[in-house]
Write a protein that holds these residues in place. Sequence first.
Motif, PDB file in Angstrom:
ATOM      1  N   ALA A  86      81.220  34.027  58.464  1.00 38.88           N
ATOM      2  CA  ALA A  86      80.052  33.154  58.633  1.00 38.88           C
ATOM      3  C   ALA A  86      79.148  33.201  57.407  1.00 38.88           C
ATOM      4  N   VAL A  87      78.863  34.406  56.921  1.00 38.93           N
ATOM      5  CA  VAL A  87      78.013  34.549  55.735  1.00 38.93           C
ATOM      6  C   VAL A  87      78.703  33.957  54.510  1.00 38.93           C
ATOM      7  N   ARG A  88      79.980  34.191  54.415  1.00 37.34           N
ATOM      8  CA  ARG A  88      80.751  33.661  53.285  1.00 37.34           C
ATOM      9  C   ARG A  88      80.726  32.140  53.271  1.00 37.34           C
ATOM     10  N   MET A  89      80.964  31.517  54.425  1.00 42.51           N
ATOM     11  CA  MET A  89      80.989  30.063  54.503  1.00 42.51           C
ATOM     12  C   MET A  89      79.626  29.451  54.214  1.00 42.51           C
ATOM     13  N   ALA A 127      80.380  32.235  65.401  1.00 36.62           N
ATOM     14  CA  ALA A 127      79.743  33.555  65.394  1.00 36.62           C
ATOM     15  C   ALA A 127      78.700  33.665  66.499  1.00 36.62           C
ATOM     16  N   ALA A 128      78.004  32.541  66.776  1.00 38.48           N
ATOM     17  CA  ALA A 128      77.005  32.537  67.847  1.00 38.48           C
ATOM     18  C   ALA A 128      77.670  32.653  69.211  1.00 38.48           C
ATOM     19  N   LEU A 129      78.793  31.934  69.393  1.00 40.15           N
ATOM     20  CA  LEU A 129      79.492  31.957  70.678  1.00 40.15           C
ATOM     21  C   LEU A 129      80.097  33.330  70.970  1.00 40.15           C
ATOM     22  N   THR A 130      80.520  34.027  69.940  1.00 36.76           N
ATOM     23  CA  THR A 130      81.111  35.355  70.138  1.00 36.76           C
ATOM     24  C   THR A 130      80.050  36.450  70.240  1.00 36.76           C
ATOM     25  N   GLY A 131      78.786  36.085  70.039  1.00 38.33           N
ATOM     26  CA  GLY A 131      77.705  37.057  70.118  1.00 38.33           C
ATOM     27  C   GLY A 131      77.534  37.893  68.864  1.00 38.33           C
ATOM     28  N   ASP A 132      78.215  37.501  67.767  1.00 34.43           N
ATOM     29  CA  ASP A 132      78.161  38.288  66.539  1.00 34.43           C
ATOM     30  C   ASP A 132      77.034  37.860  65.602  1.00 34.43           C
ATOM     31  N   LEU A 133      76.448  36.704  65.851  1.00 32.49           N
ATOM     32  CA  LEU A 133      75.452  36.180  64.920  1.00 32.49           C
ATOM     33  C   LEU A 133      74.209  37.069  64.797  1.00 32.49           C
ATOM     34  N   PRO A 134      73.602  37.526  65.912  1.00 35.57           N
ATOM     35  CA  PRO A 134      72.383  38.348  65.774  1.00 35.57           C
ATOM     36  C   PRO A 134      72.592  39.650  65.010  1.00 35.57           C
ATOM     37  N   GLY A 135      73.792  40.203  65.098  1.00 40.22           N
ATOM     38  CA  GLY A 135      74.052  41.483  64.442  1.00 40.22           C
ATOM     39  C   GLY A 135      74.077  41.413  62.931  1.00 40.22           C
ATOM     40  N   ILE A 136      74.243  40.207  62.369  1.00 40.14           N
ATOM     41  CA  ILE A 136      74.312  40.068  60.911  1.00 40.14           C
ATOM     42  C   ILE A 136      72.989  40.500  60.266  1.00 40.14           C
ATOM     43  N   GLY A 137      71.890  40.004  60.812  1.00 41.57           N
ATOM     44  CA  GLY A 137      70.581  40.334  60.261  1.00 41.57           C
ATOM     45  C   GLY A 137      70.286  41.817  60.322  1.00 41.57           C
TER      46      GLY A 137
END
Length: 307
Positions: free
Chosen positions: A48-51, A207-217
Amino acid sequence: MAKTWDKAPLSSRLAPVLVLIAAALWGSNGIFVKVLNTAGLNGTQITAVRMCSVPVLCLVILLATDPSQLSIRPADWKWFMLNGIAGTFCFTLLYTFSIEWTGMATAAVLIYLMPSLVMLFSVLFLGERFTLRKGLCLVLSLLACGLVSGLAEGLSLRWNGLLAGLGSAGCYAVYNILIATKLRQYNPLTIVFYSGLIAAVPSVLYAALTGDLPGIGAVFAARPDALVLNVLLAVFCSVLPYGLYNTAVKTMAASKASILATFEPIAAALFGLVLFQETVTSAGWLGIVCEVAALVLLQLPEKQHAS
């Protein structure tokens, strides 16, 4: 009105070099991923960050050099959409699934069925001539990928991983075919920018659907260096190699470029050997020999047939 990319074509000797450099840069992907994994980021988060980084980096470069290259013809939007969704996002996602469900070795073998698909399409629809030399180079390259990836030790095949791997190879072939045909007239960075911009949307949504988005920050707050490394991943494993590869394919045959790109797993194995002291088996060294033979054979001049 869209401005076509009017740079002079590359020499026949330089184009293959650019493909090999691009393949080596793609092969360095594991270096970044290994370090980012230890920082606490998973594959979905890294992707996600790469894209998201790719279009930003390309935009800065294009605005600084030639903003007119950002203009594209409305009729070509559908090809950019196809390239962004299928050739970039779906390829990355399916390849990730293939690695997860079958392991890196099997996934690497499956994805490099791509040159076969590109060669078949090029012969049937682009008018490229099939030669015994091309066929031999293709066989040697696929054999090299299999040996380096662990084919001799046996691969784990599960139907879902097999389908994901075949799907990723198909998506990769779509990318190669589009940049050699429908998107050929555009600046290589223009292609990377719009394809990356389009791919960023589903990447973030996934990433949002898998629940991984909040953990990036949270990871970047604790490890700012991880953010820098993730952006460098976008630079060295996306912007630079895709730009170089797209440039080369405008000059050389798509089927030939796709065979040369099979140098990627060889480069990855060598990076692992030098940087992480990973072992290379006897089968792996044989695979490297096969790949070098294919690369040398592919660059030999074609015989001129008397008319």
